[in-house]
Structures are given as C-alpha cells and as structure tokens.
Design a protein around this motif. Structure first.
Motif, PDB file in Angstrom:
ATOM      1  N   SER A   1     -20.329   6.838 -12.636  1.00 56.31           N
ATOM      2  CA  SER A   1     -19.016   6.237 -12.397  1.00 56.31           C
ATOM      3  C   SER A   1     -19.054   5.284 -11.204  1.00 56.31           C
ATOM      4  CB  SER A   1     -17.990   7.348 -12.164  1.00 56.31           C
ATOM      5  OG  SER A   1     -16.791   6.834 -11.680  1.00 56.31           O
TER       6      SER A   1
ATOM      7  N   ASP B   1     -13.444  -0.441 -15.078  1.00 53.30           N
ATOM      8  CA  ASP B   1     -12.660   0.777 -14.880  1.00 53.30           C
ATOM      9  C   ASP B   1     -13.371   1.937 -15.570  1.00 53.30           C
ATOM     10  OD1 ASP B   1     -10.551   2.397 -14.080  1.00 53.30           O
ATOM     11  OD2 ASP B   1      -9.275   1.816 -15.762  1.00 53.30           O
ATOM     12  N   VAL B   2     -13.475   3.060 -14.869  1.00 53.14           N
ATOM     13  CA  VAL B   2     -14.138   4.251 -15.382  1.00 53.14           C
ATOM     14  C   VAL B   2     -13.220   5.445 -15.170  1.00 53.14           C
ATOM     15  CG1 VAL B   2     -16.184   5.734 -15.217  1.00 53.14           C
ATOM     16  CG2 VAL B   2     -16.384   3.289 -14.717  1.00 53.14           C
TER      17      VAL B   2
ATOM     18  N   ALA C   1     -15.957   7.742 -19.256  1.00 57.72           N
ATOM     19  CA  ALA C   1     -15.593   6.743 -20.259  1.00 57.72           C
ATOM     20  C   ALA C   1     -15.306   5.444 -19.517  1.00 57.72           C
ATOM     21  CB  ALA C   1     -14.396   7.201 -21.077  1.00 57.72           C
ATOM     22  N   VAL C   2     -15.727   4.351 -20.118  1.00 59.16           N
ATOM     23  CA  VAL C   2     -15.645   3.024 -19.490  1.00 59.16           C
ATOM     24  C   VAL C   2     -14.714   2.139 -20.301  1.00 59.16           C
ATOM     25  CG1 VAL C   2     -16.972   0.955 -18.877  1.00 59.16           C
ATOM     26  CG2 VAL C   2     -17.993   3.233 -18.569  1.00 59.16           C
ATOM     27  N   LYS C   3     -13.861   1.399 -19.595  1.00 58.53           N
ATOM     28  CA  LYS C   3     -12.989   0.400 -20.223  1.00 58.53           C
ATOM     29  C   LYS C   3     -13.705  -0.938 -20.173  1.00 58.53           C
ATOM     30  CE  LYS C   3      -8.817  -1.923 -20.857  1.00 58.53           C
ATOM     31  NZ  LYS C   3      -9.553  -3.086 -21.264  1.00 58.53           N
TER      32      LYS C   3
ATOM     33  N   LYS D   1      -5.040   2.353 -23.266  1.00 60.48           N
ATOM     34  CA  LYS D   1      -6.249   1.529 -23.230  1.00 60.48           C
ATOM     35  C   LYS D   1      -7.414   2.344 -23.772  1.00 60.48           C
ATOM     36  CE  LYS D   1      -4.595  -1.092 -19.328  1.00 60.48           C
ATOM     37  NZ  LYS D   1      -4.417  -0.991 -17.906  1.00 60.48           N
ATOM     38  N   LYS D   2      -8.325   1.649 -24.423  1.00 55.12           N
ATOM     39  CA  LYS D   2      -9.489   2.298 -25.021  1.00 55.12           C
ATOM     40  C   LYS D   2     -10.639   2.363 -24.011  1.00 55.12           C
ATOM     41  CE  LYS D   2     -12.694   1.578 -28.902  1.00 55.12           C
ATOM     42  NZ  LYS D   2     -13.016   0.651 -30.008  1.00 55.12           N
ATOM     43  N   TYR D   3     -11.140   3.578 -23.810  1.00 53.58           N
ATOM     44  CA  TYR D   3     -12.287   3.825 -22.937  1.00 53.58           C
ATOM     45  C   TYR D   3     -13.427   4.378 -23.792  1.00 53.58           C
ATOM     46  CZ  TYR D   3      -9.340   3.352 -18.772  1.00 53.58           C
ATOM     47  OH  TYR D   3      -8.518   2.880 -17.779  1.00 53.58           O
TER      48      TYR D   3
END
Length: 160
Positions: A86, A96-97, A109-111, A126-128
């Motif tokens: 992260s 963003d993590v 999870a990463v955006k 938002k999808k991560y």
C-alpha cells in the motif's frame, strides 16, 4: 509498540530514508510502464522479496509491522506485506489504495485511472482492483479463491 488497529499501520508515515531508497530502486523498473504493469511489478516485488511466516509462528502472538519493519524481521505475513505494498503504490504511483481485512487474511485493492478487469471491490462508488501481496504469482485483479465470497472490512488509507 502496543497492538493497534490495522488502520494505524496502513496510514502511518513512511520513513523518508526508506521511502526514498525504495523509490530509487523501483522507479527504473517501472519507467515507461502503464499503471497495471507498474502495480504488478511492485506486487511481485513484495510477494517474492520476503519469507513468509505467520506472526504466531514467528512471535507467538499477532504483531503488525510498519513498512520499515519488513526489512528488519526475517519473516512477514499478509498484513505486513499489504501495508508495505500500500505504501509503495501510494508513494511511487500516487494511486488510491484501500486495505482489505478478511476474517483470517489481509490484502489491498487499488483504484486505477483506467478500467481494469479482474476481482474488484466497490468502495465509495469506485472500483478498486484486488491486489494480494501474499498470493504468490497473482497479478492485480486476482484474489485468493477462498476469500472471493467474503466481504472484507475496508481500511481507508491516506497519502503519505
């Protein structure tokens, strides 16, 4: 350090000397790579650079690491690797993590700024994309199968 919530570790400040050293080492490897390729390089670095052992096996109790601790102790587990991953993604790629805390596991999870296929979490609409630093050989978008149907606790992180 007394045992604290994982949020403290995911949102801790990265030691500037360690951070700059890691940025200097990793930046040339991701130069001219797209976001997905760069995240996968960082993910593979964290997956393969550290020996795995649970905290109970190593210490006899649960112990979370700050990112710098990874380079001190001989072993690390899922929380420790997720915290380091992260911090690296936030510091180097400015993405963003979020941390993912499952019943017996932790991941991230990463955006991404583009649409990426794979296992994902929706957070704040938002999808991560799931990135698991303990799932050796897994690239971004590959969650451990045993956790696919478990809803994790989301750990919001801030930029350093």
């Amino acid at each position: 350090m007394p045992m604290s919530d994982l949020t403290i570790f995911f949102n801790s400040k990265f030691d500037p000397i360690t951070e700059n050293s890691l940025i200097s080492a990793i930046s040339p490897l991701i130069e001219n790579k797209n976001e997905l390729e760069a995240v996968n390089i960082i993910l593979e670095f964290v997956q393969k650079s550290f020996e795995y052992k649970t905290d109970v096996e190593q210490f006899g109790y649960e112990k979370f690491y700050f990112p710098e601790d990874m380079f001190y102790y001989p072993f690390s587990d899922c929380e420790d690797r997720s915290i380091l991953f992260s911090h690296l993604v936030k510091s180097i790629l400015k993405l963003d993590v979020i941390g993912l805390e499952y019943s017996t596991h932790a991941a991230c999870a990463v955006k991404f700024n583009t649409d990426i296929n794979g296992d994902a979490i929706i957070f704040n609409e938002k999808k991560y994309i799931i990135c698991d630093p303990t799932y050796i050989g897994a690239s971004a978008g590959m969650a451990m199968p045993q956790f696919l149907n478990e809803k994790p606790k989301i750990i919001k992180t801030t930029y350093n």
